[in-house]
Design a protein around this motif. Structure first.
Motif, PDB file in Angstrom:
ATOM      1  N   MET A 157      76.860 -59.566  60.382  1.00 53.57           N
ATOM      2  CA  MET A 157      77.060 -58.768  59.977  1.00 53.57           C
ATOM      3  C   MET A 157      78.576 -58.121  60.018  1.00 53.57           C
ATOM      4  O   MET A 157      79.490 -57.942  58.695  1.00 53.57           O
ATOM      5  N   GLY A 158      78.363 -57.583  61.375  1.00 55.00           N
ATOM      6  CA  GLY A 158      79.437 -56.382  61.263  1.00 55.00           C
ATOM      7  C   GLY A 158      81.133 -57.463  62.298  1.00 55.00           C
ATOM      8  O   GLY A 158      81.681 -56.847  61.333  1.00 55.00           O
ATOM      9  N   LEU A 159      81.081 -58.409  62.094  1.00 56.57           N
ATOM     10  CA  LEU A 159      81.664 -59.739  62.292  1.00 56.57           C
ATOM     11  C   LEU A 159      82.953 -59.660  60.655  1.00 56.57           C
ATOM     12  O   LEU A 159      83.554 -60.226  60.860  1.00 56.57           O
ATOM     13  N   SER A 160      81.637 -59.883  60.138  1.00 57.32           N
ATOM     14  CA  SER A 160      81.735 -60.915  58.559  1.00 57.32           C
ATOM     15  C   SER A 160      83.032 -59.558  57.910  1.00 57.32           C
ATOM     16  O   SER A 160      83.900 -59.539  56.648  1.00 57.32           O
ATOM     17  N   TYR A 161      82.768 -58.349  58.094  1.00 54.46           N
ATOM     18  CA  TYR A 161      82.807 -57.162  57.740  1.00 54.46           C
ATOM     19  C   TYR A 161      85.135 -57.361  57.637  1.00 54.46           C
ATOM     20  O   TYR A 161      86.104 -57.374  56.624  1.00 54.46           O
ATOM     21  N   PRO A 162      85.741 -57.911  58.619  1.00 58.17           N
ATOM     22  CA  PRO A 162      86.842 -58.073  58.515  1.00 58.17           C
ATOM     23  C   PRO A 162      87.055 -58.883  58.232  1.00 58.17           C
ATOM     24  O   PRO A 162      88.716 -58.479  56.785  1.00 58.17           O
ATOM     25  N   PHE A 163      87.017 -59.869  57.747  1.00 55.85           N
ATOM     26  CA  PHE A 163      86.789 -61.062  57.316  1.00 55.85           C
ATOM     27  C   PHE A 163      86.568 -61.278  55.686  1.00 55.85           C
ATOM     28  O   PHE A 163      87.728 -61.388  54.742  1.00 55.85           O
ATOM     29  N   LEU A 164      85.349 -60.299  55.528  1.00 56.78           N
ATOM     30  CA  LEU A 164      85.181 -60.298  54.517  1.00 56.78           C
ATOM     31  C   LEU A 164      86.370 -59.972  53.357  1.00 56.78           C
ATOM     32  O   LEU A 164      86.707 -59.068  52.575  1.00 56.78           O
ATOM     33  N   ALA A 165      86.457 -58.549  54.015  1.00 56.87           N
ATOM     34  CA  ALA A 165      87.457 -57.516  53.161  1.00 56.87           C
ATOM     35  C   ALA A 165      88.819 -58.116  53.202  1.00 56.87           C
ATOM     36  O   ALA A 165      90.366 -57.563  52.532  1.00 56.87           O
ATOM     37  N   ALA A 166      89.610 -58.419  54.156  1.00 58.85           N
ATOM     38  CA  ALA A 166      90.806 -59.754  54.303  1.00 58.85           C
ATOM     39  C   ALA A 166      90.870 -60.496  52.542  1.00 58.85           C
ATOM     40  O   ALA A 166      91.633 -60.522  51.674  1.00 58.85           O
ATOM     41  N   TRP A 167      89.450 -60.915  52.412  1.00 56.85           N
ATOM     42  CA  TRP A 167      89.550 -61.580  50.913  1.00 56.85           C
ATOM     43  C   TRP A 167      89.801 -61.371  49.911  1.00 56.85           C
ATOM     44  O   TRP A 167      89.780 -61.742  48.909  1.00 56.85           O
ATOM     45  N   GLN A 168      88.415 -60.290  50.162  1.00 55.91           N
ATOM     46  CA  GLN A 168      88.696 -58.966  48.724  1.00 55.91           C
ATOM     47  C   GLN A 168      89.368 -58.296  48.657  1.00 55.91           C
ATOM     48  O   GLN A 168      89.350 -57.815  47.481  1.00 55.91           O
ATOM     49  N   LEU A 169      89.974 -57.954  49.427  1.00 54.52           N
ATOM     50  CA  LEU A 169      90.959 -56.981  49.432  1.00 54.52           C
ATOM     51  C   LEU A 169      92.396 -57.422  49.088  1.00 54.52           C
ATOM     52  O   LEU A 169      93.654 -56.569  49.000  1.00 54.52           O
TER      53      LEU A 169
END
Length: 215
Positions: A157-169
């Motif tokens: 879950m923690g590892l996913s956050y930077p990638f999700l942030a790069a996509w979402q924002l």
């Protein structure tokens, strides 16, 4: 990444306040208040929600999670917006959340021996963008279903956050700073799960749904 750092004295004081708030050991307080027990001396010895549930019962685990969640969300969402003179408070959200998680993980009130910071991390991520939290929750649940390792689920879950942030924002002004900030939060999760990694490699990490063997 420089936009992640406060530029005013109030900003640095706010950063210290975020750490001190994050350092409040709500799980420990609940243990003493509800049942007069030191949660550090029961179960896993952790001050987080999971061990509070072992010591006090499942309903209190939810209370502990909510308190630890709030101390991640509050500094990350509110403090940067209250600070005068900061040119980009939105970009500071991740940093203040990181400070709160550091407080939980290394609390000055407990000799810098704290919890793993997952609930506080979740609160900070919701302050950054609730959709990041939802995406990370999906990753957590899928990992748990596939492996039944709670620790691994939290790390993924923690590892996913930077990638999700790069996509979402993507395309926004603060995307770079938020990606860096969530990467720092992700790194904290891995640091606090070192023992879990060792047990998984050794094949001794307990899986969800199985009772721990007596110690």
């Amino acid at each position: 990444m420089s936009a992640l750092l406060p530029v005013t004295a109030f900003g640095w004081l706010g950063l210290a306040a975020a750490y001190l708030l994050g350092a409040i050991p709500f799980g420990l307080v609940l243990g003493f208040t509800v049942r007069g027990v030191d949660v550090r001396k029961t179960g896993s010895g952790n001050i987080g929600a999971t061990n509070v549930g072992r010591a006090l019962g499942r309903p209190w685990a939810f209370v502990a999670f909510a308190c630890d969640f709030a101390k991640g969300w509050g500094p990350a969402f509110l403090v940067p917006r209250w600070l005068p003179g900061e040119p980009n408070p939105g970009a500071l959200t991740a940093l203040y959340g990181f400070a709160a998680v550091c407080g939980h993980v290394w609390p000055v009130y407990l000799g810098f021996r704290g919890g793993k910071g997952v609930a506080t991390l979740c609160g900070a991520v919701v302050a950054i963008d609730p959709l990041l939290f939802v995406g990370g929750g999906v990753v957590w649940l899928l990992t748990l279903v596939l492996t039944r390792y709670v620790g691994l689920s939290s790390m993924m879950m923690g590892l996913s956050y930077p990638f999700l942030a790069a996509w979402q924002l993507r395309g926004t002004r603060e995307v770079r700073e938020v990606v860096w900030g969530t990467a720092l939060l992700s790194a904290l999760v891995f640091v606090r799960h070192r023992a879990n990694i060792g047990r998984m490699l050794a094949g001794t990490e307990p899986k969800a749904g199985r009772k721990r063997s007596a110690q």
